[in-house]
Design a protein around this motif. Structure first.
Motif, PDB file in Angstrom:
ATOM      1  N   LEU A 214       0.820  -1.210   0.000  1.00  0.00           N
ATOM      2  CA  LEU A 214       0.000   0.000   0.000  1.00  0.00           C
ATOM      3  C   LEU A 214       0.856   1.263   0.000  1.00  0.00           C
ATOM      4  N   GLU A 215       1.973   1.237   0.717  1.00  0.00           N
ATOM      5  CA  GLU A 215       2.885   2.386   0.706  1.00  0.00           C
ATOM      6  C   GLU A 215       3.303   2.741  -0.721  1.00  0.00           C
ATOM      7  N   LYS A 216       3.558   1.715  -1.519  1.00  0.00           N
ATOM      8  CA  LYS A 216       4.130   1.938  -2.850  1.00  0.00           C
ATOM      9  C   LYS A 216       3.086   2.147  -3.938  1.00  0.00           C
ATOM     10  N   THR A 217       1.871   1.683  -3.718  1.00  0.00           N
ATOM     11  CA  THR A 217       0.888   1.704  -4.807  1.00  0.00           C
ATOM     12  C   THR A 217      -0.360   2.531  -4.510  1.00  0.00           C
ATOM     13  N   TRP A 218      -0.704   2.728  -3.250  1.00  0.00           N
ATOM     14  CA  TRP A 218      -1.931   3.432  -2.876  1.00  0.00           C
ATOM     15  C   TRP A 218      -1.685   4.936  -2.918  1.00  0.00           C
ATOM     16  N   LYS A 219      -2.687   5.703  -3.292  1.00  0.00           N
ATOM     17  CA  LYS A 219      -2.497   7.156  -3.372  1.00  0.00           C
ATOM     18  C   LYS A 219      -2.244   7.772  -1.996  1.00  0.00           C
ATOM     19  N   TYR A 220      -2.708   7.099  -0.953  1.00  0.00           N
ATOM     20  CA  TYR A 220      -2.446   7.569   0.406  1.00  0.00           C
ATOM     21  C   TYR A 220      -1.266   6.827   1.037  1.00  0.00           C
ATOM     22  N   GLY A 221      -0.420   6.228   0.211  1.00  0.00           N
ATOM     23  CA  GLY A 221       0.714   5.465   0.714  1.00  0.00           C
ATOM     24  C   GLY A 221       1.649   6.246   1.625  1.00  0.00           C
ATOM     25  N   PRO A 222       2.052   7.480   1.243  1.00  0.00           N
ATOM     26  CA  PRO A 222       2.932   8.262   2.137  1.00  0.00           C
ATOM     27  C   PRO A 222       2.307   8.526   3.502  1.00  0.00           C
ATOM     28  N   ALA A 223       1.004   8.794   3.516  1.00  0.00           N
ATOM     29  CA  ALA A 223       0.329   9.017   4.803  1.00  0.00           C
ATOM     30  C   ALA A 223       0.310   7.729   5.619  1.00  0.00           C
ATOM     31  N   LEU A 224       0.066   6.593   4.947  1.00  0.00           N
ATOM     32  CA  LEU A 224       0.087   5.310   5.640  1.00  0.00           C
ATOM     33  C   LEU A 224       1.457   5.037   6.235  1.00  0.00           C
ATOM     34  N   SER A 225       2.510   5.426   5.530  1.00  0.00           N
ATOM     35  CA  SER A 225       3.867   5.241   6.033  1.00  0.00           C
ATOM     36  C   SER A 225       4.057   5.954   7.361  1.00  0.00           C
ATOM     37  N   ARG A 226       3.558   7.175   7.438  1.00  0.00           N
ATOM     38  CA  ARG A 226       3.690   7.944   8.682  1.00  0.00           C
ATOM     39  C   ARG A 226       2.819   7.368   9.797  1.00  0.00           C
ATOM     40  N   VAL A 227       1.625   6.946   9.451  1.00  0.00           N
ATOM     41  CA  VAL A 227       0.740   6.321  10.445  1.00  0.00           C
ATOM     42  C   VAL A 227       1.389   5.053  10.994  1.00  0.00           C
ATOM     43  N   THR A 228       2.004   4.276  10.113  1.00  0.00           N
ATOM     44  CA  THR A 228       2.698   3.057  10.537  1.00  0.00           C
ATOM     45  C   THR A 228       3.837   3.391  11.490  1.00  0.00           C
ATOM     46  N   GLY A 229       4.567   4.456  11.194  1.00  0.00           N
ATOM     47  CA  GLY A 229       5.664   4.873  12.074  1.00  0.00           C
ATOM     48  C   GLY A 229       5.168   5.223  13.462  1.00  0.00           C
ATOM     49  N   VAL A 230       4.102   6.002  13.537  1.00  0.00           N
ATOM     50  CA  VAL A 230       3.540   6.371  14.834  1.00  0.00           C
ATOM     51  C   VAL A 230       3.043   5.131  15.568  1.00  0.00           C
ATOM     52  N   ALA A 231       2.390   4.212  14.846  1.00  0.00           N
ATOM     53  CA  ALA A 231       1.874   2.984  15.461  1.00  0.00           C
ATOM     54  C   ALA A 231       3.009   2.149  16.052  1.00  0.00           C
ATOM     55  N   LEU A 232       4.137   2.080  15.364  1.00  0.00           N
ATOM     56  CA  LEU A 232       5.278   1.316  15.876  1.00  0.00           C
ATOM     57  C   LEU A 232       5.835   1.952  17.147  1.00  0.00           C
ATOM     58  N   ILE A 233       5.893   3.272  17.175  1.00  0.00           N
ATOM     59  CA  ILE A 233       6.390   3.961  18.371  1.00  0.00           C
ATOM     60  C   ILE A 233       5.463   3.705  19.555  1.00  0.00           C
ATOM     61  N   VAL A 234       4.161   3.781  19.325  1.00  0.00           N
ATOM     62  CA  VAL A 234       3.195   3.514  20.398  1.00  0.00           C
ATOM     63  C   VAL A 234       3.309   2.063  20.853  1.00  0.00           C
ATOM     64  N   PHE A 235       3.441   1.139  19.900  1.00  0.00           N
ATOM     65  CA  PHE A 235       3.583  -0.276  20.235  1.00  0.00           C
ATOM     66  C   PHE A 235       4.820  -0.505  21.102  1.00  0.00           C
ATOM     67  N   ALA A 236       5.895   0.227  20.788  1.00  0.00           N
ATOM     68  CA  ALA A 236       7.147   0.079  21.541  1.00  0.00           C
ATOM     69  C   ALA A 236       6.961   0.409  23.015  1.00  0.00           C
ATOM     70  N   LEU A 237       6.041   1.308  23.331  1.00  0.00           N
ATOM     71  CA  LEU A 237       5.834   1.708  24.718  1.00  0.00           C
ATOM     72  C   LEU A 237       5.309   0.565  25.588  1.00  0.00           C
ATOM     73  N   PHE A 238       4.633  -0.399  24.966  1.00  0.00           N
ATOM     74  CA  PHE A 238       4.042  -1.503  25.720  1.00  0.00           C
ATOM     75  C   PHE A 238       5.016  -2.673  25.911  1.00  0.00           C
ATOM     76  N   VAL A 239       6.089  -2.686  25.138  1.00  0.00           N
ATOM     77  CA  VAL A 239       6.968  -3.855  25.127  1.00  0.00           C
ATOM     78  C   VAL A 239       7.695  -4.099  26.454  1.00  0.00           C
ATOM     79  N   PRO A 240       8.282  -3.095  27.117  1.00  0.00           N
ATOM     80  CA  PRO A 240       9.002  -3.390  28.369  1.00  0.00           C
ATOM     81  C   PRO A 240       8.140  -4.089  29.416  1.00  0.00           C
ATOM     82  N   ALA A 241       6.867  -3.744  29.485  1.00  0.00           N
ATOM     83  CA  ALA A 241       5.981  -4.385  30.465  1.00  0.00           C
ATOM     84  C   ALA A 241       5.421  -5.709  29.955  1.00  0.00           C
ATOM     85  N   HIS A 242       5.492  -5.912  28.653  1.00  0.00           N
ATOM     86  CA  HIS A 242       4.948  -7.146  28.055  1.00  0.00           C
ATOM     87  C   HIS A 242       5.950  -7.697  27.035  1.00  0.00           C
ATOM     88  N   PRO A 243       7.065  -8.257  27.497  1.00  0.00           N
ATOM     89  CA  PRO A 243       8.116  -8.724  26.578  1.00  0.00           C
ATOM     90  C   PRO A 243       7.655  -9.819  25.627  1.00  0.00           C
TER      91      PRO A 243
END
Length: 255
Positions: A214-243
């Motif tokens: 979707l990043e490469k082919t969808w017209k909203y691909g660049p926006a999805l890329s940024r949303v994915t980045g934010v989602a990964l950062i948020v996901f990282a916050l839960f990892v220390p308590a839930h390895p």
């Protein structure tokens, strides 16, 4: 006109062939890796065996997004009318493209080995390292370098203008290497995430494949890329308590 129509059909056939190869790679990935336990490290694979598995995984994950560009590239080579020659040129391009990912596979192997050692010998630190990896991958999704590489993957016209001057027998391999280098630059962060969650994690493989496509082919691909980045950062916050969220860095009692 009939000749042009037949060429158009053959280019679409090349695109469908790549998608078919990706589907076949997914089949072998599921049948070959489905029985392997998901966890840290390389699952006991040596370098060459790991690279073989990695190449299969990259074919499954990356060929769908490569298919449209390959079709356009062949369409730009108007002199190629022989089906055999088109098939050979497509194979050379895909081969060069996968070579870049196999090269990155050496880095992935070292990272997977390190994740196994970390999970076994520093279980307390592993979740924090994993959280850092996820956060770094997420931050990369928001950087100008990510945008640059993604624009290349989304701009086939600029790509064709650059490679139009390639000559010689290995020109199609060079085309594949050139595009593959940008593709690695675009997607390496997501592949590092794959190591953190377990190289053999088929569910994450499928999810990352959808994001990349979707990043490469969808017209909203660049926006999805940024949303994915934010989602990964948020996901990282839960990892220390839930390895256990990162099987690639978590050693269960059974292991």
């Amino acid at each position: 006109m009939p000749g042009r129509s037949s060429l158009t059909l053959s280019h679409h056939a090349a695109e469908l062939a790549l998608i078919g190869c990706a589907a076949l790679a997914w089949y072998f990935t599921f049948s070959g890796l489905g029985d392997m336990s998901m966890g840290p490290g390389t699952m006991g694979l040596g370098l060459w065996a790991f690279l073989g598995v990695w190449a299969l995984m990259m074919a499954a994950m990356m060929l769908p997004s490569l298919a449209p560009l390959t079709s356009m590239y062949l369409r730009s080579v108007r002199a190629v009318r022989s089906r055999r020659v088109r098939a050979l040129r497509t194979t050379a391009l895909v081969g060069g493209y996968l070579l870049t990912w196999i090269g990155f596979g050496v880095v992935a192997y070292a990272a997977a080995e390190l994740s196994g050692l970390l999970a076994e010998g520093a279980a307390d630190a592993a979740p924090w390292v994993g959280a850092g990896v996820l956060a770094a991958a997420g931050l990369y999704q928001l950087t100008p370098l990510k945008d640059l590489c993604l624009r290349h993957c989304r701009s086939p016209v600029a790509f064709l203008l650059h490679v139009s001057g390639y000559k010689g027998r290995l020109r199609d391999v060079r085309v594949g290497l050139y595009h593959g280098a940008y593709c690695v630059g675009c997607c390496w962060g997501l592949m590092v995430v794959l190591i953190a969650v377990g190289v053999m994690n088929l569910a994450w493989m499928a999810g990352i494949t959808v994001v990349i496509f979707l990043e490469k082919t969808w017209k909203y691909g660049p926006a999805l890329s940024r949303v994915t980045g934010v989602a990964l950062i948020v996901f990282a916050l839960f990892v220390p308590a839930h390895p256990e969220l990162l099987p690639g860095l978590y050693m269960t009692a059974g292991m």
